[in-house]
Motif scaffolding. Structure first.
Motif, short mmCIF file in Angstrom:
data_model
loop_
_atom_site.label_atom_id
_atom_site.label_comp_id
_atom_site.label_asym_id
_atom_site.label_seq_id
_atom_site.Cartn_x
_atom_site.Cartn_y
_atom_site.Cartn_z
N PRO A 6 0.82 -1.21 0.00
CA PRO A 6 0.00 0.00 0.00
C PRO A 6 0.85 1.25 0.00
O PRO A 6 1.97 1.26 0.50
CB PRO A 6 -0.79 -0.13 1.31
N ASP A 7 0.31 2.33 -0.58
CA ASP A 7 0.97 3.62 -0.51
C ASP A 7 0.91 4.14 0.93
O ASP A 7 -0.08 3.97 1.62
CB ASP A 7 0.25 4.61 -1.44
N THR A 8 1.98 4.75 1.38
CA THR A 8 2.05 5.18 2.77
C THR A 8 1.18 6.38 3.07
O THR A 8 1.06 6.80 4.22
CB THR A 8 3.51 5.53 3.14
N GLY A 9 0.53 6.95 2.06
CA GLY A 9 -0.34 8.09 2.30
C GLY A 9 -1.65 7.72 2.97
O GLY A 9 -2.39 8.57 3.43
N VAL A 10 -1.97 6.43 3.05
CA VAL A 10 -3.19 5.99 3.71
C VAL A 10 -2.82 5.19 4.93
O VAL A 10 -1.94 4.34 4.89
CB VAL A 10 -4.05 5.12 2.76
N ASP A 11 -3.47 5.47 6.06
CA ASP A 11 -3.12 4.83 7.31
C ASP A 11 -3.96 3.59 7.59
O ASP A 11 -3.49 2.64 8.19
CB ASP A 11 -3.29 5.81 8.48
N ARG A 12 -5.22 3.59 7.19
CA ARG A 12 -6.11 2.51 7.57
C ARG A 12 -6.99 2.09 6.40
O ARG A 12 -7.33 2.88 5.54
CB ARG A 12 -7.01 2.97 8.71
N GLU A 57 -1.28 -2.39 6.33
CA GLU A 57 -0.35 -3.51 6.24
C GLU A 57 -1.09 -4.84 6.32
O GLU A 57 -0.68 -5.83 5.70
CB GLU A 57 0.69 -3.42 7.35
N VAL A 58 -2.20 -4.87 7.07
CA VAL A 58 -2.97 -6.11 7.20
C VAL A 58 -3.55 -6.51 5.84
O VAL A 58 -3.49 -7.69 5.45
CB VAL A 58 -4.09 -5.93 8.24
N THR A 59 -4.10 -5.55 5.11
CA THR A 59 -4.64 -5.84 3.78
C THR A 59 -3.54 -6.36 2.86
O THR A 59 -3.74 -7.32 2.11
CB THR A 59 -5.27 -4.58 3.18
N SER A 60 -2.39 -5.72 2.93
CA SER A 60 -1.25 -6.13 2.11
C SER A 60 -0.85 -7.57 2.42
O SER A 60 -0.65 -8.39 1.51
CB SER A 60 -0.07 -5.19 2.36
N GLU A 127 -14.18 5.12 1.73
CA GLU A 127 -13.49 5.95 0.75
C GLU A 127 -13.11 5.10 -0.46
O GLU A 127 -12.14 4.35 -0.42
CB GLU A 127 -12.24 6.58 1.37
N LEU A 128 -13.89 5.18 -1.51
CA LEU A 128 -13.56 4.50 -2.75
C LEU A 128 -12.62 5.36 -3.58
O LEU A 128 -12.56 6.58 -3.40
CB LEU A 128 -14.83 4.20 -3.54
N PRO A 129 -11.90 4.77 -4.51
CA PRO A 129 -11.02 5.55 -5.38
C PRO A 129 -11.79 6.59 -6.18
O PRO A 129 -12.97 6.41 -6.49
CB PRO A 129 -10.39 4.49 -6.29
N GLU A 130 -11.13 7.66 -6.51
CA GLU A 130 -11.71 8.68 -7.39
C GLU A 130 -11.74 8.13 -8.81
O GLU A 130 -10.74 7.65 -9.33
CB GLU A 130 -10.87 9.95 -7.33
N LEU A 131 -12.90 8.19 -9.44
CA LEU A 131 -13.08 7.69 -10.80
C LEU A 131 -13.41 8.84 -11.73
O LEU A 131 -14.19 9.73 -11.39
CB LEU A 131 -14.20 6.64 -10.84
N GLU A 132 -12.82 8.81 -12.92
CA GLU A 132 -13.06 9.87 -13.90
C GLU A 132 -13.10 9.25 -15.29
O GLU A 132 -12.13 8.63 -15.74
CB GLU A 132 -11.96 10.92 -13.81
N LEU A 133 -14.23 9.41 -15.97
CA LEU A 133 -14.39 8.83 -17.30
C LEU A 133 -14.08 9.85 -18.37
O LEU A 133 -14.58 10.98 -18.35
CB LEU A 133 -15.84 8.33 -17.48
N VAL A 144 -10.31 6.52 -15.53
CA VAL A 144 -9.14 6.80 -14.70
C VAL A 144 -9.48 6.54 -13.24
O VAL A 144 -10.55 6.92 -12.76
CB VAL A 144 -8.66 8.25 -14.88
N CYS A 145 -8.58 5.87 -12.55
CA CYS A 145 -8.77 5.53 -11.14
C CYS A 145 -7.59 6.11 -10.36
O CYS A 145 -6.43 5.82 -10.67
CB CYS A 145 -8.83 4.01 -11.00
N ARG A 146 -7.89 6.91 -9.36
CA ARG A 146 -6.85 7.48 -8.50
C ARG A 146 -7.08 6.99 -7.07
O ARG A 146 -8.09 7.32 -6.46
CB ARG A 146 -6.87 9.01 -8.57
N SER A 147 -6.15 6.20 -6.59
CA SER A 147 -6.34 5.60 -5.27
C SER A 147 -4.98 5.28 -4.65
O SER A 147 -4.04 4.88 -5.36
CB SER A 147 -7.14 4.30 -5.40
N PRO A 148 -4.85 5.45 -3.33
CA PRO A 148 -3.64 5.01 -2.65
C PRO A 148 -3.57 3.50 -2.51
O PRO A 148 -2.59 2.97 -2.00
CB PRO A 148 -3.74 5.70 -1.28
N MET A 149 -4.61 2.80 -2.95
CA MET A 149 -4.62 1.34 -2.92
C MET A 149 -4.14 0.84 -4.28
O MET A 149 -4.92 0.83 -5.24
CB MET A 149 -6.02 0.81 -2.62
N PRO A 150 -2.90 0.46 -4.43
CA PRO A 150 -2.41 0.02 -5.74
C PRO A 150 -3.13 -1.24 -6.21
O PRO A 150 -3.45 -2.11 -5.42
CB PRO A 150 -0.92 -0.25 -5.49
N GLY A 151 -3.40 -1.30 -7.49
CA GLY A 151 -4.05 -2.47 -8.05
C GLY A 151 -5.55 -2.39 -8.14
O GLY A 151 -6.19 -3.30 -8.67
#
Length: 217
Positions: A6-12, A57-60, A127-133, A144-151
């Protein structure tokens, strides 16, 4: 084998996401597979609660444990989770939420910009990823998907491919990575009425959400 980090910009991570991973494994591969994965993860967690939050980290750890135990690359695993979210009987409520977005696949795509806001009506702190068509003519699109959750873009590929079938649309989907946290899915429509889609009525029964896995009843 690639690792999910996970990107470190998200804590939980919202518990609903972890719960979805758990239900996907149990509904698709059986409870024994989830027990093996929980043991492999080594966190002491054997079940997730949808309304709790967990360290990223748990999700990872659990995604990588799933990938290793099921011998499936992470991108394929995430795409399968996306497919599960809109095709399994235990997740019918999500499919219905998405189908309310439009009468055909194009209208559905055009409704995705508002999906995170609509999801928060059901779960206020999700908080779902930001989506832009982006539309390029009548048949070419980029989501386009912008999210601190890679993948998460791979999850979208699974969702979009299944929803295209749901609407009876023949479409080509290609995953790509942009700058920073940006991922995207290139969408080309070949035939919007390629086959008869799955039936859908506004007054149909809404099944229990993902938390209501058959293994929990």
């Amino acid at each position: 084998m690639a690792k999910w980090t996970p990107d470190t910009g998200v804590d939980r991570m919202h518990g609903l996401i972890n719960r979805t991973i758990q239900c996907f494994v149990r509904d698709t591969y059986g409870p024994q597979a989830w027990d093996r994965i929980a043991l492999r993860a080594g966190t002491g967690i054997t079940s997730f609660e949808s309304m709790l939050v967990y360290e990223d980290e748990v999700t990872s750890i659990f995604l990588n444990a799933c990938s290793a135990d099921l011998n499936k690359p992470l991108d394929g695993l995430l795409e399968d989770i996306g497919t599960y979210l809109v095709s399994h009987p235990n997740t019918e409520s999500l499919r219905r939420l998405l189908r309310f977005g439009g009468g055909d696949f194009v209208e559905f795509l055009q409704s995705l910009d508002d999906l995170p806001e609509r999801a928060r009506l059901a779960v206020s702190d999700l908080e779902l990823p930001e989506l832009e068509l982006h539309e390029y003519g009548a048949v070419d699109y980029r989501l386009v998907c912008r999210s601190p959750m890679p993948g998460f873009g791979h999850v979208l590929v699974g969702v979009l491919r299944t929803m295209a079938d749901d609407y009876g649309t023949l479409a080509c989907l290609d995953y790509g990575e942009g700058e920073g946290l940006e991922e995207f899915v290139e969408i080309t429509l070949f035939e919007t009425e390629y086959s008869v889609g799955r039936s859908f009525t506004l007054g149909g029964h809404i099944a229990q959400p993902v938390e209501g896995s058959a293994d929990d009843r």
